[in-house]
Design a protein around this motif. Structure first.
Motif, PDB file in Angstrom:
ATOM      1  N   ARG A 101       3.307 -21.258   0.241  1.00 10.83           N
ATOM      2  CA  ARG A 101       3.218 -21.164  -1.217  1.00 10.83           C
ATOM      3  C   ARG A 101       3.008 -19.751  -1.752  1.00 10.83           C
ATOM      4  N   ARG A 102       2.555 -18.836  -0.908  1.00  7.86           N
ATOM      5  CA  ARG A 102       2.185 -17.517  -1.422  1.00  7.86           C
ATOM      6  C   ARG A 102       2.128 -16.486  -0.304  1.00  7.86           C
ATOM      7  N   LEU A 103       2.042 -15.236  -0.739  1.00  3.22           N
ATOM      8  CA  LEU A 103       1.751 -14.126   0.154  1.00  3.22           C
ATOM      9  C   LEU A 103       0.353 -13.623  -0.192  1.00  3.22           C
ATOM     10  N   VAL A 104      -0.457 -13.411   0.819  1.00  4.19           N
ATOM     11  CA  VAL A 104      -1.826 -12.931   0.617  1.00  4.19           C
ATOM     12  C   VAL A 104      -1.964 -11.574   1.295  1.00  4.19           C
ATOM     13  N   LEU A 105      -2.429 -10.593   0.545  1.00  2.00           N
ATOM     14  CA  LEU A 105      -2.662  -9.254   1.077  1.00  2.00           C
ATOM     15  C   LEU A 105      -4.165  -9.007   1.121  1.00  2.00           C
ATOM     16  N   GLN A 106      -4.714  -8.906   2.316  1.00  2.00           N
ATOM     17  CA  GLN A 106      -6.117  -8.529   2.482  1.00  2.00           C
ATOM     18  C   GLN A 106      -6.121  -7.052   2.881  1.00  2.00           C
ATOM     19  N   ILE A 107      -6.558  -6.190   1.973  1.00  3.78           N
ATOM     20  CA  ILE A 107      -6.445  -4.755   2.182  1.00  3.78           C
ATOM     21  C   ILE A 107      -7.729  -4.051   1.744  1.00  3.78           C
ATOM     22  N   GLY A 108      -7.823  -2.766   2.039  1.00  2.00           N
ATOM     23  CA  GLY A 108      -8.947  -1.965   1.570  1.00  2.00           C
ATOM     24  C   GLY A 108      -9.886  -1.553   2.690  1.00  2.00           C
ATOM     25  N   ILE A 109     -10.066  -0.245   2.859  1.00  2.00           N
ATOM     26  CA  ILE A 109     -10.971   0.267   3.893  1.00  2.00           C
ATOM     27  C   ILE A 109     -12.404   0.298   3.386  1.00  2.00           C
ATOM     28  N   ASP A 136       9.323  -2.369   7.065  1.00  2.00           N
ATOM     29  CA  ASP A 136       8.663  -2.568   5.781  1.00  2.00           C
ATOM     30  C   ASP A 136       9.339  -3.719   5.051  1.00  2.00           C
ATOM     31  N   VAL A 137       8.541  -4.535   4.369  1.00  2.00           N
ATOM     32  CA  VAL A 137       9.080  -5.645   3.585  1.00  2.00           C
ATOM     33  C   VAL A 137       8.501  -5.559   2.171  1.00  2.00           C
ATOM     34  N   PRO A 138       9.176  -4.840   1.261  1.00  2.00           N
ATOM     35  CA  PRO A 138       8.701  -4.764  -0.119  1.00  2.00           C
ATOM     36  C   PRO A 138       9.124  -5.989  -0.921  1.00  2.00           C
ATOM     37  N   LEU A 139       8.297  -6.367  -1.878  1.00  2.00           N
ATOM     38  CA  LEU A 139       8.576  -7.510  -2.732  1.00  2.00           C
ATOM     39  C   LEU A 139       8.641  -7.048  -4.191  1.00  2.00           C
ATOM     40  N   ARG A 140       9.718  -7.389  -4.845  1.00  2.00           N
ATOM     41  CA  ARG A 140       9.861  -7.079  -6.263  1.00  2.00           C
ATOM     42  C   ARG A 140       9.282  -8.244  -7.058  1.00  2.00           C
ATOM     43  N   LEU A 141       8.274  -7.959  -7.868  1.00  2.00           N
ATOM     44  CA  LEU A 141       7.627  -9.003  -8.656  1.00  2.00           C
ATOM     45  C   LEU A 141       8.330  -9.175 -10.001  1.00  2.00           C
ATOM     46  N   LYS A 142       8.141 -10.331 -10.608  1.00  2.00           N
ATOM     47  CA  LYS A 142       8.663 -10.560 -11.941  1.00  2.00           C
ATOM     48  C   LYS A 142       7.914  -9.666 -12.925  1.00  2.00           C
ATOM     49  N   PRO A 143       8.549  -9.301 -14.034  1.00  2.00           N
ATOM     50  CA  PRO A 143       7.934  -8.343 -14.962  1.00  2.00           C
ATOM     51  C   PRO A 143       6.531  -8.715 -15.418  1.00  2.00           C
ATOM     52  N   ALA A 144       6.234  -9.998 -15.527  1.00  2.00           N
ATOM     53  CA  ALA A 144       4.909 -10.413 -16.006  1.00  2.00           C
ATOM     54  C   ALA A 144       3.825 -10.231 -14.956  1.00  2.00           C
ATOM     55  N   ALA A 145       4.212 -10.093 -13.697  1.00  2.00           N
ATOM     56  CA  ALA A 145       3.239  -9.938 -12.601  1.00  2.00           C
ATOM     57  C   ALA A 145       3.163  -8.469 -12.224  1.00  2.00           C
ATOM     58  N   ARG A 146       2.018  -7.854 -12.461  1.00  2.00           N
ATOM     59  CA  ARG A 146       1.881  -6.426 -12.205  1.00  2.00           C
ATOM     60  C   ARG A 146       0.555  -6.136 -11.503  1.00  2.00           C
ATOM     61  N   ILE A 147       0.607  -5.194 -10.558  1.00  2.00           N
ATOM     62  CA  ILE A 147      -0.592  -4.679  -9.894  1.00  2.00           C
ATOM     63  C   ILE A 147      -0.507  -3.160  -9.948  1.00  2.00           C
ATOM     64  N   ALA A 148      -1.615  -2.503 -10.230  1.00  2.00           N
ATOM     65  CA  ALA A 148      -1.607  -1.046 -10.294  1.00  2.00           C
ATOM     66  C   ALA A 148      -1.225  -0.457  -8.942  1.00  2.00           C
ATOM     67  N   TYR A 149      -0.403   0.578  -8.976  1.00  2.00           N
ATOM     68  CA  TYR A 149       0.096   1.200  -7.745  1.00  2.00           C
ATOM     69  C   TYR A 149      -1.045   1.696  -6.872  1.00  2.00           C
ATOM     70  N   LEU A 150      -2.030   2.354  -7.469  1.00  2.00           N
ATOM     71  CA  LEU A 150      -3.134   2.922  -6.697  1.00  2.00           C
ATOM     72  C   LEU A 150      -4.009   1.836  -6.079  1.00  2.00           C
ATOM     73  N   LEU A 152      -2.811  -0.896  -4.830  1.00  2.00           N
ATOM     74  CA  LEU A 152      -2.052  -1.405  -3.682  1.00  2.00           C
ATOM     75  C   LEU A 152      -1.928  -0.393  -2.552  1.00  2.00           C
ATOM     76  N   TRP A 153      -1.842   0.893  -2.879  1.00  2.00           N
ATOM     77  CA  TRP A 153      -1.534   1.915  -1.877  1.00  2.00           C
ATOM     78  C   TRP A 153      -2.498   1.836  -0.702  1.00  2.00           C
ATOM     79  N   ARG A 163       6.892   0.260 -11.838  1.00  2.00           N
ATOM     80  CA  ARG A 163       6.884  -1.176 -11.555  1.00  2.00           C
ATOM     81  C   ARG A 163       6.553  -1.353 -10.077  1.00  2.00           C
ATOM     82  N   PRO A 164       5.276  -1.291  -9.730  1.00  2.00           N
ATOM     83  CA  PRO A 164       4.861  -1.314  -8.321  1.00  2.00           C
ATOM     84  C   PRO A 164       5.357  -2.551  -7.580  1.00  2.00           C
ATOM     85  N   GLU A 165       5.710  -2.348  -6.321  1.00  2.00           N
ATOM     86  CA  GLU A 165       6.157  -3.440  -5.457  1.00  2.00           C
ATOM     87  C   GLU A 165       5.241  -3.541  -4.245  1.00  2.00           C
ATOM     88  N   PRO A 166       4.488  -4.633  -4.126  1.00  2.00           N
ATOM     89  CA  PRO A 166       3.675  -4.831  -2.919  1.00  2.00           C
ATOM     90  C   PRO A 166       4.568  -4.814  -1.686  1.00  2.00           C
TER      91      PRO A 166
END
Length: 223
Positions: A101-109, A136-150, A152-153, A163-166
């Motif tokens: 149903r989804r992609l989950v990103l667990q990130i952050g040092i 690398d597998v980038p995902l293009r999100l729909k315009p209404a779904a946005r995450i700040a680039y910094l 995600l980096w 338009r950041p892409e996870p």
């Protein structure tokens, strides 16, 4: 889309923000390789080359060339080792999870955070393969779904700041991971279309590696 960074409920599987709802199951889990992060995120070889070129100029005008060269070599080794530590820390603190149903990103040092990306918010996906089989597998999100680039980096497609892409970054066995993600996206989209218009089968985007175009370092667009 949501982000979580609080304490997890009992019974939560690693890489998830909470117990899986009924009917949801994990299809794949993976993490970026330390070597891939060291090479392609922290650009250690490029940094080493730049430092070496600058060092040659310093040594050329130094009163003690041998001693200066030894000192600079030590500093360069320390810098590359530090980048290796950062790459390893990013590897250890990252886990990508694909469910049905989804992609989950667990990130952050320093500050771990978990992002939920329901497939309904994903517009398309791509695959970039490297010579060692990772990719690398980038995902293009729909315009209404946005995450700040910094936020995600480094788990974001480079230079897509507006338009950041996870992105699943430098994952080993990228072809298999992309195939699993592609099937999950297709099935989710098909279920969405069937629910809206029973009897209709959607023409769905699937991540495809085309013969002759999946060369190392090239992007293979989703169809």
């Amino acid at each position: 889309m949501s982000a979580h960074c609080d304490f997890l409920p009992e019974g939560t599987q690693r890489g998830l923000p909470g117990p899986l709802p009924t009917g949801e199951r994990i299809l794949w889990q993976g993490a970026p390789s330390t070597r891939g992060l060291w090479l392609r995120v922290f650009h250690a070889p490029l940094a080493g080359l730049w430092f070496a070129v600058c060092g040659i100029g310093v040594v050329a005008v130094a009163q003690n060339p041998a001693g200066t060269a030894a000192a600079l070599a030590g500093v360069l080794g320390l810098a590359l080792a530090l980048l290796g530590v950062l790459a390893f820390a990013a590897h250890r603190t990252t886990l990508y999870t694909v469910t049905n149903r989804r992609l989950v990103l667990q990130i952050g040092i320093a500050l771990p955070v978990t992002y939920n990306l329901p497939f309904g918010q994903v517009e398309s996906a791509e695959l970039r393969l490297f010579g060692d089989g990772s990719g690398d597998v980038p995902l293009r999100l729909k315009p209404a779904a946005r995450i700040a680039y910094l936020q995600l980096w480094p788990h974001a497609r480079p230079w897509r700041v507006g338009r950041p892409e996870p992105m699943l970054r430098s994952v080993p066995g990228a072809t298999e991971a992309a195939a699993i993600l592609g099937r999950a996206l297709a099935e989710a989209r098909d279920a969405e279309v069937r629910a809206a218009a029973p009897g209709i089968v959607a023409d769905l985007p699937v991540i495809v590696a085309r013969p002759g175009r999946a060369a190392p370092g090239r992007l293979v667009a989703a169809e």
